[in-house]
Design a protein around this motif. Structure first.
Motif, PDB file in Angstrom:
ATOM      1  N   ALA A 138     -32.130 -30.925   2.404  1.00 52.00           N
ATOM      2  CA  ALA A 138     -31.573 -32.237   2.075  1.00 52.00           C
ATOM      3  C   ALA A 138     -30.173 -32.090   1.485  1.00 52.00           C
ATOM      4  O   ALA A 138     -29.263 -32.876   1.802  1.00 52.00           O
ATOM      5  N   TYR A 139     -29.986 -31.076   0.651  1.00 51.82           N
ATOM      6  CA  TYR A 139     -28.670 -30.838   0.059  1.00 51.82           C
ATOM      7  C   TYR A 139     -27.644 -30.486   1.135  1.00 51.82           C
ATOM      8  O   TYR A 139     -26.508 -30.982   1.108  1.00 51.82           O
ATOM      9  N   LEU A 140     -28.028 -29.639   2.084  1.00 54.69           N
ATOM     10  CA  LEU A 140     -27.108 -29.267   3.170  1.00 54.69           C
ATOM     11  C   LEU A 140     -26.660 -30.493   3.948  1.00 54.69           C
ATOM     12  O   LEU A 140     -25.481 -30.653   4.278  1.00 54.69           O
TER      13      LEU A 140
ATOM     14  N   GLY B   5     -22.718 -32.738   4.585  1.00 55.26           N
ATOM     15  CA  GLY B   5     -22.131 -32.954   5.908  1.00 55.26           C
ATOM     16  C   GLY B   5     -22.522 -31.921   6.936  1.00 55.26           C
ATOM     17  O   GLY B   5     -21.943 -31.881   8.032  1.00 55.26           O
ATOM     18  N   VAL B   6     -23.511 -31.076   6.617  1.00 55.63           N
ATOM     19  CA  VAL B   6     -23.987 -30.063   7.565  1.00 55.63           C
ATOM     20  C   VAL B   6     -25.106 -30.668   8.403  1.00 55.63           C
ATOM     21  O   VAL B   6     -26.028 -31.293   7.863  1.00 55.63           O
ATOM     22  N   GLN B   7     -25.010 -30.515   9.729  1.00 53.38           N
ATOM     23  CA  GLN B   7     -26.077 -30.980  10.607  1.00 53.38           C
ATOM     24  C   GLN B   7     -27.176 -29.925  10.637  1.00 53.38           C
ATOM     25  O   GLN B   7     -26.926 -28.753  10.896  1.00 53.38           O
ATOM     26  N   VAL B   8     -28.415 -30.350  10.367  1.00 59.80           N
ATOM     27  CA  VAL B   8     -29.538 -29.428  10.240  1.00 59.80           C
ATOM     28  C   VAL B   8     -30.612 -29.767  11.259  1.00 59.80           C
ATOM     29  O   VAL B   8     -31.014 -30.923  11.395  1.00 59.80           O
ATOM     30  N   SER B   9     -31.080 -28.758  11.989  1.00 63.03           N
ATOM     31  CA  SER B   9     -32.224 -28.941  12.879  1.00 63.03           C
ATOM     32  C   SER B   9     -33.066 -27.682  12.833  1.00 63.03           C
ATOM     33  O   SER B   9     -32.549 -26.571  12.756  1.00 63.03           O
ATOM     34  N   GLU B  10     -34.392 -27.871  12.840  1.00 64.82           N
ATOM     35  CA  GLU B  10     -35.284 -26.725  12.735  1.00 64.82           C
ATOM     36  C   GLU B  10     -35.491 -26.080  14.091  1.00 64.82           C
ATOM     37  O   GLU B  10     -35.667 -26.769  15.111  1.00 64.82           O
ATOM     38  N   VAL B  11     -35.452 -24.756  14.131  1.00 67.88           N
ATOM     39  CA  VAL B  11     -35.698 -24.014  15.364  1.00 67.88           C
ATOM     40  C   VAL B  11     -37.190 -23.995  15.607  1.00 67.88           C
ATOM     41  O   VAL B  11     -37.969 -23.523  14.771  1.00 67.88           O
TER      42      VAL B  11
ATOM     43  N   VAL C 294     -26.631 -23.128  -1.825  1.00 69.32           N
ATOM     44  CA  VAL C 294     -28.066 -23.430  -1.750  1.00 69.32           C
ATOM     45  C   VAL C 294     -28.888 -22.372  -2.486  1.00 69.32           C
ATOM     46  O   VAL C 294     -29.830 -22.681  -3.230  1.00 69.32           O
ATOM     47  N   SER C 295     -28.522 -21.122  -2.288  1.00 67.03           N
ATOM     48  CA  SER C 295     -29.267 -20.031  -2.932  1.00 67.03           C
ATOM     49  C   SER C 295     -29.170 -20.091  -4.448  1.00 67.03           C
ATOM     50  O   SER C 295     -30.083 -19.664  -5.168  1.00 67.03           O
ATOM     51  N   LYS C 296     -28.042 -20.609  -4.955  1.00 66.27           N
ATOM     52  CA  LYS C 296     -27.842 -20.696  -6.396  1.00 66.27           C
ATOM     53  C   LYS C 296     -28.495 -21.944  -7.000  1.00 66.27           C
ATOM     54  O   LYS C 296     -28.961 -21.922  -8.138  1.00 66.27           O
ATOM     55  N   ARG C 297     -28.516 -23.043  -6.226  1.00 72.40           N
ATOM     56  CA  ARG C 297     -29.036 -24.307  -6.744  1.00 72.40           C
ATOM     57  C   ARG C 297     -30.557 -24.391  -6.691  1.00 72.40           C
ATOM     58  O   ARG C 297     -31.181 -25.084  -7.505  1.00 72.40           O
ATOM     59  N   PHE C 298     -31.151 -23.721  -5.692  1.00 75.24           N
ATOM     60  CA  PHE C 298     -32.586 -23.885  -5.480  1.00 75.24           C
ATOM     61  C   PHE C 298     -33.271 -22.523  -5.437  1.00 75.24           C
ATOM     62  O   PHE C 298     -32.631 -21.489  -5.253  1.00 75.24           O
ATOM     63  N   ASN C 299     -34.565 -22.583  -5.598  1.00 75.83           N
ATOM     64  CA  ASN C 299     -35.353 -21.340  -5.623  1.00 75.83           C
ATOM     65  C   ASN C 299     -35.645 -20.880  -4.192  1.00 75.83           C
ATOM     66  O   ASN C 299     -36.790 -20.868  -3.733  1.00 75.83           O
TER      67      ASN C 299
END
Length: 344
Positions: free
Chosen positions: A325-327, A331-337, A283-288
């Motif tokens: 969105a990429y994560l 297949g990574v489950q993402v939820s905001e704290v 992610v760090s490499k693909r996006f700013n």
């Protein structure tokens, strides 16, 4: 293999008041050859439940069946015969102090009419399986806690059951010994094909050997399913407490207030192959964006790696949205704290 239908269990009140409800409408199905775990805090009804399976505690109502045979309908003699097909191990080992290891296994076989030559054959066989063949002449007070539990397991196996019940069998053991006993149960399940139903209050036990799990609270099953599904998406607060005990994800409130203006703080759940991928690095490499891991852990769920991370994704909103969105695509489950804990 094991089917519990609408099990209720009440006990009389000691003060002639309302009966005490230990189990309320519990239904479970344990498939042949699997390891099924029941987890709950003290007083949840776990021990009462496992004792209902072999009718050491007779349910007040509901039905227990094993291999299609309904225990509720059995005579005393039929039930005695059925119990020989249901092995059980306990936290306290329950060994005869005045008998050596050989006799601790042999005496129950003698009492059920097994011939002497067959007894010797079985004792030797199952002591070998549990790794104690050289201890058959030793007395329990000369054994460690782990060795005592191995003798108890050999005794349960000597009746050659299809089902093994475990009532907090590792609770009195240190972590290393617990792991050795759990590895032994995995071996027994794989090599002998024995179905195992175990109860515990330790998440480590569930994650290491169980295929499926039921979570109990106040005599009820509040959640059940495949271990990996329950871990990755716990629905009940009690289940989340158990999962968080190995994945502490609370972030101090001060951290959130300091960092949230620069990008979202998120919980990431990695299941199976996604746990092996360097998703945050990519992610760090693909996006700013910049990524900062605030807490996390990866464990092994029997056959699947499983991890949870709390991370801060710093950057412009458009870029952080793309990163999240990429994560999810990986297949990574993402939820905001949404909130942390106050560390003051």
């Amino acid at each position: 293999m094991i089917e519990l239908k609408n099990i209720h269990k009440t006990f009389p009140s000691k003060k002639n008041g309302e009966p005490i409800t230990a189990l309320s409408d519990v239904s479970l199905t344990v498939q042949k050859g699997e390891i099924f775990g029941v987890i709950g805090y003290s007083g949840a009804g776990k021990s009462t439940l496992v004792r209902c399976v072999n009718h050491l505690e007779v349910p007040t109502s509901g039905e227990v069946s094993i291999n299609g045979n309904v225990l509720n309908d059995m005579t005393t003699e039929q039930l005695r015969q059925a119990r020989q097909n249901i092995g059980m191990i306990f936290q306290g080992f329950n060994l005869l102090k005045t008998a050596n290891v050989y006799d601790n296994i042999a005496i129950p076989l003698k009492l059920t009419g097994v011939e002497k030559s067959e007894i010797k054959k079985r004792v030797d066989k199952y002591l070998d399986i549990v790794g104690l063949k050289d201890k058959k002449d030793v007395f329990p007070n000369q054994l460690s806690g782990g060795q005592k539990q191995r003798v108890a397991i050999a005794r349960a196996l000597s009746h050659e059951p299809d089902v093994l019940l475990s009532d907090e069998a590792t609770s009195a053991l240190d972590p290393d010994t617990t792991d050795s006993i759990l590895n032994l149960l995995l071996k027994i399940n794989a090599e002998l094909g024995i179905t195992i139903l175990l109860i515990t209050h330790e998440m480590h036990v569930i994650q290491k050997i169980c295929d499926r799990v039921a979570v109990m609270e106040n005599g009820e099953v509040i959640e059940q399913g495949n271990v990996i599904d329950v871990y990755s998406a716990p629905k009940h607060q009690t289940t989340r407490r158990f999962v968080n005990s190995i994945f502490p994800s609370d972030v101090p409130k001060a951290f959130i207030e300091q960092l949230e203006s620069e990008g979202p703080i998120i919980d990431l759940t990695f299941v199976g192959t996604s746990a092996d991928q360097p998703a945050l690095s990519t992610v760090s490499k693909r996006f700013n964006v910049d990524t900062n891991i605030l807490s996390g852990n990866i464990v092994q769920l029997k056959e699947h790696p499983f991890g949870k991370l709390t991370a801060h994704i710093k950057g412009p909103k458009e870029e952080t949205d793309k990163a999240l969105a990429y994560l999810e695509e990986q297949g990574v489950q993402v939820s905001e704290v949404e909130q942390g804990y106050d560390s003051n």
